[in-house]
Scaffold this active site. Sequence first.
Site, PDB file in Angstrom:
ATOM      1  N   GLU A  48      32.910  13.217  49.686  1.00 54.59           N
ATOM      2  CA  GLU A  48      34.016  13.942  50.319  1.00 54.59           C
ATOM      3  C   GLU A  48      33.544  15.296  50.830  1.00 54.59           C
ATOM      4  O   GLU A  48      33.741  15.656  51.989  1.00 54.59           O
ATOM      5  CB  GLU A  48      35.142  14.111  49.300  1.00 54.59           C
ATOM      6  CG  GLU A  48      36.162  15.178  49.605  1.00 54.59           C
ATOM      7  CD  GLU A  48      36.836  15.683  48.342  1.00 54.59           C
ATOM      8  OE1 GLU A  48      36.503  16.801  47.883  1.00 54.59           O
ATOM      9  OE2 GLU A  48      37.699  14.967  47.816  1.00 54.59           O
ATOM     10  N   ASP A 105      37.096   7.818  51.549  1.00 54.46           N
ATOM     11  CA  ASP A 105      37.371   9.042  52.297  1.00 54.46           C
ATOM     12  C   ASP A 105      36.072   9.769  52.639  1.00 54.46           C
ATOM     13  O   ASP A 105      35.899  10.272  53.750  1.00 54.46           O
ATOM     14  CB  ASP A 105      38.347   9.950  51.549  1.00 54.46           C
ATOM     15  CG  ASP A 105      37.799  10.504  50.243  1.00 54.46           C
ATOM     16  OD1 ASP A 105      36.966   9.829  49.603  1.00 54.46           O
ATOM     17  OD2 ASP A 105      38.218  11.611  49.846  1.00 54.46           O
TER      18      ASP A 105
END
Length: 329
Positions: A48, A105
């Site tokens: 991330e 993500d």
Amino acid sequence: MRVRILIAMTVLMSTFAHAGAWESYKSRFVMPDGRVVDTGNGNVSHTEGQGFAMLMAVSLNDRQTFDKLWQWTNTTLKNKDNGLFYWRYNPVAPDPVADKNDATDGDLMIAWALLKAQKQWRENSYGTASDDITRALIKHTVITYAGYQVMLPGARGFNLNSRVNLNPSYFIFPAWQAFADHSHLVVWRDLLRDGKKLIGKMGWGNANLPTDWVALSADGKMKPAQEWPPRTSFDAVRIPLYLRWQDAQSPLLAPWKAWWQHYSREQTPAWVNVVSNETSPYPMNGGLLAVRDLTFGVNTGEPKIVAEDDYYSASLKMLSWLAERDIVK
């Protein structure tokens, strides 16, 4: 002549302004080797954070830092078995990547940043790497479930047969849009469409908002996932960030505005439990407020990265600014 000088000075001042927040962010969170440290979580690193910083670097035209970030990420976190990335790196552990799973993500952010880099710096190797990651994402994390096209939060552990656990803050709509425009593959438009459908049906408690983690059952029903607290919290706050980034007029922003309007800006709770309706004993600050401002269309300009900002707060400030810049274009 004066007009030309004024324009030149304005451009120069704008360049310095853009560098300010990014230079502060780099000095606080980016190590010389390109590793991004999560100062609020024991200085571990995540895909991330690597993706966030890569996106910042390319958006602010800092190729030197971008290449350091990408090289460290690709060398240290790449899972050669499936083409994705180990989601967490702990520099003091015997095995720094003990958990071999990915987090979509992070994978998405890395691939999106690489795609932007290919377009900005005309370097095809970035685009090739981005395409490789997106193909791996489609192969290992995208499924059709309960009539929806969904991207799982990781390649393993989230499809429980009778239900799947989803993290709606991993629905990075502007990245999906970029991949759709680039590849013209139907899967990205299906994810965009169904991701918005799903979020439109996620709303519980007085806040009527999605939780950080959501369980989607085989019959299409949804509820807060039982493995996590039923809160709209630090994960879910990214949902309106990505919604507005991809569509500044998205009707899906309405529940967020409605809930936050119950409170003054400085007294908006940082989280709410949608089962008990309990709110956090402390208000939003830093990056959370930056997302709130963005959601309401408040143009705050370049953020200030202050000592009180940990990695995540500073990242939300920076991402909200990047979104704001893209919306204004």
